[in-house]
Scaffold this active site. Structure first.
Site, short mmCIF file in Angstrom:
data_model
loop_
_atom_site.label_atom_id
_atom_site.label_comp_id
_atom_site.label_asym_id
_atom_site.label_seq_id
_atom_site.Cartn_x
_atom_site.Cartn_y
_atom_site.Cartn_z
CB CYS A 1 -84.92 -54.72 -54.44
SG CYS A 1 -83.79 -56.11 -54.47
CG ASN B 1 -80.21 -56.23 -57.07
OD1 ASN B 1 -80.26 -55.42 -56.14
ND2 ASN B 1 -81.26 -56.90 -57.49
CG HIS C 1 -83.59 -51.82 -57.33
ND1 HIS C 1 -82.48 -51.94 -56.53
CD2 HIS C 1 -83.97 -53.09 -57.67
CE1 HIS C 1 -82.21 -53.23 -56.37
NE2 HIS C 1 -83.09 -53.94 -57.05
N1 COA Z 1 -74.42 -68.05 -66.76
C1 COA Z 1 -74.67 -68.76 -67.87
N2 COA Z 1 -75.90 -69.24 -68.15
C2 COA Z 1 -76.88 -68.96 -67.29
C3 COA Z 1 -76.68 -68.21 -66.12
C4 COA Z 1 -75.38 -67.76 -65.86
N3 COA Z 1 -75.07 -67.02 -64.79
N4 COA Z 1 -77.85 -68.09 -65.46
C5 COA Z 1 -78.77 -68.73 -66.19
N5 COA Z 1 -78.19 -69.26 -67.28
C6 COA Z 1 -78.82 -70.05 -68.34
C7 COA Z 1 -80.09 -70.72 -67.89
O1 COA Z 1 -79.80 -71.92 -67.22
C8 COA Z 1 -80.80 -70.92 -69.20
O2 COA Z 1 -80.24 -72.06 -69.82
P1 COA Z 1 -81.22 -73.10 -70.61
O3 COA Z 1 -81.85 -72.27 -71.70
O4 COA Z 1 -80.26 -74.12 -71.08
O5 COA Z 1 -82.20 -73.56 -69.57
C9 COA Z 1 -80.39 -69.69 -70.02
O6 COA Z 1 -79.22 -69.18 -69.39
C10 COA Z 1 -81.44 -68.63 -70.09
O7 COA Z 1 -81.97 -68.43 -68.78
P2 COA Z 1 -83.09 -67.38 -68.49
O8 COA Z 1 -83.39 -67.41 -67.04
O9 COA Z 1 -84.21 -67.54 -69.47
O10 COA Z 1 -82.32 -66.02 -68.87
P3 COA Z 1 -82.85 -64.54 -68.85
O11 COA Z 1 -82.61 -63.90 -70.15
O12 COA Z 1 -84.25 -64.45 -68.25
O13 COA Z 1 -81.87 -63.86 -67.81
C11 COA Z 1 -81.82 -63.12 -65.53
C12 COA Z 1 -81.81 -64.31 -66.48
C13 COA Z 1 -81.79 -63.63 -64.11
C14 COA Z 1 -80.57 -62.30 -65.81
C15 COA Z 1 -83.08 -62.27 -65.81
O14 COA Z 1 -84.22 -63.10 -65.82
C16 COA Z 1 -83.28 -61.21 -64.77
O15 COA Z 1 -82.49 -60.29 -64.66
N6 COA Z 1 -84.37 -61.28 -64.00
C17 COA Z 1 -84.67 -60.31 -63.00
C18 COA Z 1 -83.80 -60.59 -61.81
C19 COA Z 1 -83.86 -59.49 -60.82
O16 COA Z 1 -83.78 -58.35 -61.21
N7 COA Z 1 -84.00 -59.82 -59.56
C20 COA Z 1 -83.99 -58.91 -58.50
C21 COA Z 1 -85.18 -58.06 -58.53
S1 COA Z 1 -85.04 -56.88 -57.28
#
Ligand code: COA
Length: 324
Positions: free
Chosen positions: A114, A281, A251
């Site tokens: 990224c 993304n 980004h």
């Molecule tokens: N739909 C519904 N529920 C979902 C889900 C989806 N698409 N994806 C994850 N969940 C659930 C998880 O399983 C978890 O459930 P649980 O509490 O029962 O275990 C809950 O939602 C919370 O998950 P969590 O990972 O703690 O959520 P979060 O607030 O951290 O958000 C992301 C998840 C991925 C959106 C966030 O962590 C993020 O954006 N991270 C950076 C990713 C990124 O930018 N990557 C590229 C970098 S270049």
């Protein structure tokens, strides 16, 4: 006289197919509400089966050349950032070179996931400053849909396909204080974090191309910290402060990351260019897509201070500060 790299044209290309959150919710256990609240994403574009990364890149490149008012014969170098090349080799940049009808110059790929576009911009800028190239096409192009595990709701909802391009050209300038072009680049990586975001395959490690795997919350935490610190580094290097920024073009990974970064810098949200709601993304393509949108619609004007920053797998992160 100082030789700087000035952006003389931007272009972008998005595949026709729009995939909404509701459509995804029909195949994985997710909802429009969850995706919007946690990421700000409403929809993403997905390439057609017969569209490769190079096809997206060529369309973006043609638009950038048109905007710059030059033809492919004027290009000395193509630097293409991608994590999803057409094939393991040759470099996708050489496919773009051929498709544009270029028979001279050089073309190669850069891989920093990224952060790829910032790395590519830095490489191109160095070629220009050293006098090794006058006009460079810098492209970010991805078909991330090909490396997603479409059964993993924690990752498949986050990414999309697309391409963006800028044309950089050398400009000799005298007035140090009003200097246009790329004023500084700042690159970092820390390979200890490779297990936070990676693809579980590849030519040297397995028989398969592999799929994207991610520890989302860990990536989120590092993204905010690293993006804020590299932006502060870029501002300090140019004796500027956040209030001097006309446009932050980050980004586009998650709207919450963008909001948190702007908040920490005390930067007004209306100075942040946002496309993640419509593009999701697109990895190395996200910054040139956003730059292209904001320059075409007239938000970014000549003389504006534009800062771009990114963070990605590796981890890699970086920023470029440009007087447009
Ligand atoms: N739909 C519904 N529920 C979902 C889900 C989806 N698409 N994806 C994850 N969940 C659930 C998880 O399983 C978890 O459930 P649980 O509490 O029962 O275990 C809950 O939602 C919370 O998950 P969590 O990972 O703690 O959520 P979060 O607030 O951290 O958000 C992301 C998840 C991925 C959106 C966030 O962590 C993020 O954006 N991270 C950076 C990713 C990124 O930018 N990557 C590229 C970098 S270049």
């Amino acid at each position: 006289m100082t030789r700087q790299s000035v952006v003389i044209g931007c272009g972008s290309y998005l595949p026709d197919r729009i995939v909404t959150n509701e459509e995804l919710a029909r195949s994985v256990d997710t909802s429009d509400d969850w995706i919007r609240k946690r990421t700000g994403i409403r929809e993403r574009r997905i390439a057609a089966d017969d569209q490769k990364t190079s096809d997206l890149a060529v369309n973006a490149a043609k638009e950038a050349l048109r905007a710059a008012g030059i033809g492919p014969d004027n290009i000395d170098l193509i630097v293409l950032a991608t994590t999803t090349p057409d094939e393991t080799f040759p470099a996708t940049a050489t496919r773009v070179q051929a498709a544009l009808g270029m028979t001279k110059g050089a073309a190669f790929d850069v891989q920093a996931v990224c952060t790829g576009f910032i790395y590519a911009l830095n490489v191109a800028d160095n070629f220009i400053r050293l006098g090794q190239a006058n006009t460079v096409l810098v492209i970010g192009a991805e078909t991330f849909s090909r490396i997603l595990d479409w059964e993993d709701r924690t990752t498949c909802v986050l990414f999309g396909d697309g391409a963006g391009a800028v044309v950089l050209q050398s400009l000799e300038q005298e007035n140090e204080r009003e200097m246009r072009g790329i004023l500084s680049n700042h690159l970092h990586s820390d390979g200890r974090y490779k297990d936070c975001l990676y693809v579980d395959g590849g030519p040297s490690s397995s028989k398969f191309v592999g799929k994207l795997r991610m520890k989302g919350s860990e990536v989120f935490r590092h993204a905010v910290t690293n993006m804020v610190s590299v932006l502060e580094e870029a501002l300090k290097c140019n004796n500027l402060s956040a209030k001097d920024i006309d446009w932050l073009v980050p980004h586009q990974a998650n709207k919450r990351i963008l909001d948190r970064t702007a908040q920490k810098l005390k930067l007004s949200p209306d100075k942040v260019v946002v496309t993640v709601d419509r593009h999701a993304n697109t990895s190395a393509a996200s910054i040139p897509l956003a730059l292209s949108e904001a320059s075409m619609d007239g938000r970014i004007q000549k003389g504006d201070i534009v800062v771009t920053d990114a963070m990605g797998s590796g981890f890699t992160w970086g920023a470029s500060l440009i007087r447009w």
